[in-house]
Design a protein around this motif. Structure first.
Motif, PDB file in Angstrom:
ATOM      1  N   MET A   1      46.444  34.797  28.700  1.00  0.00           N
ATOM      2  CA  MET A   1      45.249  35.633  28.644  1.00  0.00           C
ATOM      3  C   MET A   1      45.628  37.089  28.514  1.00  0.00           C
ATOM      4  O   MET A   1      46.749  37.488  28.862  1.00  0.00           O
ATOM      5  N   ASP A   2      44.721  37.892  28.027  1.00  0.00           N
ATOM      6  CA  ASP A   2      44.937  39.311  27.819  1.00  0.00           C
ATOM      7  C   ASP A   2      44.168  40.089  28.889  1.00  0.00           C
ATOM      8  O   ASP A   2      42.951  40.026  28.961  1.00  0.00           O
ATOM      9  N   PHE A   3      44.909  40.827  29.751  1.00  0.00           N
ATOM     10  CA  PHE A   3      44.271  41.570  30.831  1.00  0.00           C
ATOM     11  C   PHE A   3      43.779  42.946  30.387  1.00  0.00           C
ATOM     12  O   PHE A   3      43.155  43.662  31.165  1.00  0.00           O
ATOM     13  N   THR A   4      44.083  43.348  29.153  1.00  0.00           N
ATOM     14  CA  THR A   4      43.730  44.695  28.708  1.00  0.00           C
ATOM     15  C   THR A   4      42.220  44.811  28.499  1.00  0.00           C
ATOM     16  O   THR A   4      41.644  44.065  27.697  1.00  0.00           O
ATOM     17  N   PRO A   5      41.551  45.734  29.199  1.00  0.00           N
ATOM     18  CA  PRO A   5      40.098  45.894  28.989  1.00  0.00           C
ATOM     19  C   PRO A   5      39.803  46.366  27.569  1.00  0.00           C
ATOM     20  O   PRO A   5      40.576  47.121  26.977  1.00  0.00           O
ATOM     21  N   THR A   6      38.701  45.907  27.017  1.00  0.00           N
ATOM     22  CA  THR A   6      38.292  46.388  25.706  1.00  0.00           C
ATOM     23  C   THR A   6      37.767  47.820  25.831  1.00  0.00           C
ATOM     24  O   THR A   6      37.405  48.282  26.912  1.00  0.00           O
ATOM     25  N   GLU A   7      37.738  48.509  24.705  1.00  0.00           N
ATOM     26  CA  GLU A   7      37.204  49.877  24.701  1.00  0.00           C
ATOM     27  C   GLU A   7      35.746  49.878  25.144  1.00  0.00           C
ATOM     28  O   GLU A   7      35.308  50.767  25.893  1.00  0.00           O
ATOM     29  N   ALA A   8      35.007  48.868  24.691  1.00  0.00           N
ATOM     30  CA  ALA A   8      33.595  48.782  25.075  1.00  0.00           C
ATOM     31  C   ALA A   8      33.444  48.558  26.574  1.00  0.00           C
ATOM     32  O   ALA A   8      32.522  49.100  27.192  1.00  0.00           O
ATOM     33  N   GLN A   9      34.338  47.774  27.179  1.00  0.00           N
ATOM     34  CA  GLN A   9      34.293  47.585  28.624  1.00  0.00           C
ATOM     35  C   GLN A   9      34.405  48.917  29.352  1.00  0.00           C
ATOM     36  O   GLN A   9      33.646  49.210  30.278  1.00  0.00           O
ATOM     37  N   GLY A  10      35.380  49.715  28.937  1.00  0.00           N
ATOM     38  CA  GLY A  10      35.579  51.020  29.578  1.00  0.00           C
ATOM     39  C   GLY A  10      34.391  51.937  29.379  1.00  0.00           C
ATOM     40  O   GLY A  10      33.934  52.596  30.320  1.00  0.00           O
ATOM     41  N   ASP A  11      33.861  51.975  28.163  1.00  0.00           N
ATOM     42  CA  ASP A  11      32.737  52.868  27.868  1.00  0.00           C
ATOM     43  C   ASP A  11      31.485  52.464  28.654  1.00  0.00           C
ATOM     44  O   ASP A  11      30.793  53.319  29.230  1.00  0.00           O
ATOM     45  N   LEU A  12      31.196  51.171  28.677  1.00  0.00           N
ATOM     46  CA  LEU A  12      30.000  50.714  29.376  1.00  0.00           C
ATOM     47  C   LEU A  12      30.134  50.864  30.888  1.00  0.00           C
ATOM     48  O   LEU A  12      29.165  51.182  31.582  1.00  0.00           O
ATOM     49  N   ALA A  13      31.334  50.632  31.404  1.00  0.00           N
ATOM     50  CA  ALA A  13      31.553  50.825  32.839  1.00  0.00           C
ATOM     51  C   ALA A  13      31.339  52.285  33.219  1.00  0.00           C
ATOM     52  O   ALA A  13      30.685  52.591  34.222  1.00  0.00           O
ATOM     53  N   ARG A  14      31.885  53.191  32.396  1.00  0.00           N
ATOM     54  CA  ARG A  14      31.722  54.629  32.685  1.00  0.00           C
ATOM     55  C   ARG A  14      30.258  55.046  32.604  1.00  0.00           C
ATOM     56  O   ARG A  14      29.760  55.782  33.464  1.00  0.00           O
ATOM     57  N   LEU A  15      29.572  54.579  31.568  1.00  0.00           N
ATOM     58  CA  LEU A  15      28.173  54.952  31.397  1.00  0.00           C
ATOM     59  C   LEU A  15      27.330  54.413  32.549  1.00  0.00           C
ATOM     60  O   LEU A  15      26.495  55.130  33.121  1.00  0.00           O
ATOM     61  N   THR A  16      27.542  53.153  32.908  1.00  0.00           N
ATOM     62  CA  THR A  16      26.794  52.565  34.026  1.00  0.00           C
ATOM     63  C   THR A  16      27.095  53.315  35.312  1.00  0.00           C
ATOM     64  O   THR A  16      26.190  53.602  36.111  1.00  0.00           O
ATOM     65  N   GLY A  17      28.370  53.642  35.529  1.00  0.00           N
ATOM     66  CA  GLY A  17      28.753  54.382  36.727  1.00  0.00           C
ATOM     67  C   GLY A  17      28.110  55.759  36.784  1.00  0.00           C
ATOM     68  O   GLY A  17      27.682  56.212  37.847  1.00  0.00           O
ATOM     69  N   GLU A  18      28.041  56.436  35.640  1.00  0.00           N
ATOM     70  CA  GLU A  18      27.433  57.769  35.608  1.00  0.00           C
ATOM     71  C   GLU A  18      25.939  57.694  35.931  1.00  0.00           C
ATOM     72  O   GLU A  18      25.410  58.527  36.683  1.00  0.00           O
ATOM     73  N   VAL A  19      25.247  56.701  35.361  1.00  0.00           N
ATOM     74  CA  VAL A  19      23.818  56.545  35.638  1.00  0.00           C
ATOM     75  C   VAL A  19      23.598  56.248  37.114  1.00  0.00           C
ATOM     76  O   VAL A  19      22.723  56.842  37.778  1.00  0.00           O
ATOM     77  N   CYS A  20      24.399  55.336  37.658  1.00  0.00           N
ATOM     78  CA  CYS A  20      24.244  54.956  39.066  1.00  0.00           C
ATOM     79  C   CYS A  20      24.603  56.113  39.999  1.00  0.00           C
ATOM     80  O   CYS A  20      23.927  56.331  41.011  1.00  0.00           O
ATOM     81  N   ALA A  21      25.656  56.848  39.674  1.00  0.00           N
ATOM     82  CA  ALA A  21      26.065  57.960  40.532  1.00  0.00           C
ATOM     83  C   ALA A  21      24.965  59.011  40.643  1.00  0.00           C
ATOM     84  O   ALA A  21      24.791  59.642  41.690  1.00  0.00           O
ATOM     85  N   LYS A  22      24.211  59.171  39.562  1.00  0.00           N
ATOM     86  CA  LYS A  22      23.139  60.159  39.553  1.00  0.00           C
ATOM     87  C   LYS A  22      21.912  59.682  40.319  1.00  0.00           C
ATOM     88  O   LYS A  22      21.263  60.477  41.025  1.00  0.00           O
ATOM     89  N   LEU A  23      21.601  58.396  40.219  1.00  0.00           N
ATOM     90  CA  LEU A  23      20.331  57.899  40.745  1.00  0.00           C
ATOM     91  C   LEU A  23      20.456  57.102  42.044  1.00  0.00           C
ATOM     92  O   LEU A  23      19.529  57.101  42.854  1.00  0.00           O
ATOM     93  N   VAL A  24      21.571  56.414  42.237  1.00  0.00           N
ATOM     94  CA  VAL A  24      21.709  55.551  43.416  1.00  0.00           C
ATOM     95  C   VAL A  24      22.463  56.312  44.506  1.00  0.00           C
ATOM     96  O   VAL A  24      23.621  56.049  44.800  1.00  0.00           O
TER      97      VAL A  24
END
Length: 368
Positions: free
Chosen positions: A1-24
């Motif tokens: 298996m490949d443990f390397t995160p996809t670019e989309a994984q990183g981008d979506l994680a960051r975006l979700t984290g930014e939204v949550c950090a602001k509101l939650v």
């Protein structure tokens, strides 16, 4: 298996984290703790507006055609913030199943869910009939269409769902149907769960329903739903435990007794080391299960392994979090209690055995 995160994984994680950090924020979590229903509407709308909800859905329903790996990254971030957002039930399960198996009209519901216009849910839990060993929810086809009767429990956001996916038995076979919870034949009753998540008992009495796919593909659809439900809760648990470990490690460095940080005491250090290993094991098993699903490989054993780690590690890390914090750990005004109750909720939902999950899950083992 490949443990390397996809670019989309990183981008979506960051975006979700930014939204949550602001509101939650901590204050927002305290508000939700006393709300009539623990659902964060501003957060949900922000996730829709920023494209997080639709991102991992197929292009055919307005998504960016990502998949399980990217959804797992989003769920992990939502778990880190113990966010009151039904991404798993509405998007991963509801919209995902409709996009894959649904008719054009049902796929349109998936598109609407992806932009936040409607919320979907899945009723995957019910009590076992101890006489037959099978679930009691049944469906029949009449001259006026399909009808479903039964009682489902702990159904996420059933009070505001536009449609609920309901597995049922049809002449000994499994089928998955769509029901409208606002119909007069449906009774929706709030249930009290450990972290006050928005979960409901849904009683169906000859309720009109739409068939998803066919009866012959019902078992396949249920397999698809169950594996992603278990993986999704495990991914949320991973995010929750990662943040819980950060909180308790910070506290152990800062809190002093007898002139020393309590983290320097052997007993505390051992508990933290065990928690670190537990979180690492869960991270590995969730990653492996998500990768196997993303590659369309047989993933049931890997998902069940992640499910086991999420439940067992969740129990141990949650109690370490409270014990090391001492009196602060049981203060309902402190953020620690949100992580403890969220971890316990996930533990209870996952295991350690599937007895309190949908009994139809047994067919996973039968078909393996």
């Amino acid at each position: 298996m490949d443990f390397t995160p996809t670019e989309a994984q990183g981008d979506l994680a960051r975006l979700t984290g930014e939204v949550c950090a602001k509101l939650v924020t901590d204050d927002r979590l305290r508000e939700l703790d006393t709300a009539a229903v623990r659902f964060d509407e501003p957060l949900w709308q922000s996730l829709a507006e920023t494209g997080v909800l639709a991102a991992a859905l197929p292009e055919s329903v307005g998504g960016n055609d990502f998949g399980v790996l990217e959804q797992t990254s989003i769920l992990r971030e939502l778990g880190r913030y113990v966010a009151a957002a039904p991404y798993l039930s509405s998007i991963v399960l509801g919209a995902g199943a409709l996009a894959r198996y649904g008719s054009p009209d049902q796929q349109e519901l998936a598109r609407q869910a992806g932009v936040g216009e409607v919320i979907l849910s899945a009723a995957l839990t019910e009590e076992r009939n101890w006489d037959t060993g099978k679930p009691d929810t049944t469906a029949t086809e009449t001259a006026d269409g399909w009808r479903v009767t039964g009682l489902k429990t702990t159904v996420p956001v059933a009070d505001r769902a536009h449609r609920i996916l309901v597995p049922a038995t049809v002449s000994g076979q499994t089928a998955v149907l769509l029901v409208d919870p606002s119909h007069s034949s449906v009774q929706v009753t709030a249930q009290q769960v450990v972290d006050r998540s928005a979960e409901f008992a849904v009683e169906l009495a000859e309720t009109p329903a739409e068939l998803l796919g066919t009866v012959d593909t019902g078992a396949e659809i249920l397999d698809w739903l169950l594996l992603r439900a278990w993986l999704g809760v495990s991914a949320q648990q991973l995010g929750t435990l990662e943040r819980a470990l950060e909180l308790v490690a910070d506290y152990a460095r800062e809190r002093e007794q007898f002139g020393k940080a309590i983290g320097s005491f052997q007993a505390v250090a051992q508990r933290l080391a065990d928690a670190y290993i537990d979180v690492g094991g869960l991270r590995l098993t969730v990653t492996q299960a998500a990768w196997q699903l993303s590659q369309d490989l047989p993933a049931a054993p890997a998902v069940h392994t992640a499910k086991f780690w999420a439940a067992e590690a969740g129990h141990r890390v949650a109690h370490t979090l409270v014990h090391v914090h001492g009196g602060v750990g049981i203060d309902r005004d402190h953020i620690v209690q949100n992580y403890f109750t969220a971890a316990k909720h996930n533990e209870f939902a996952l295991g350690p055995t599937p007895d309190h999950l949908l009994p139809l899950a047994q067919h996973l083992a039968d078909s393996a």
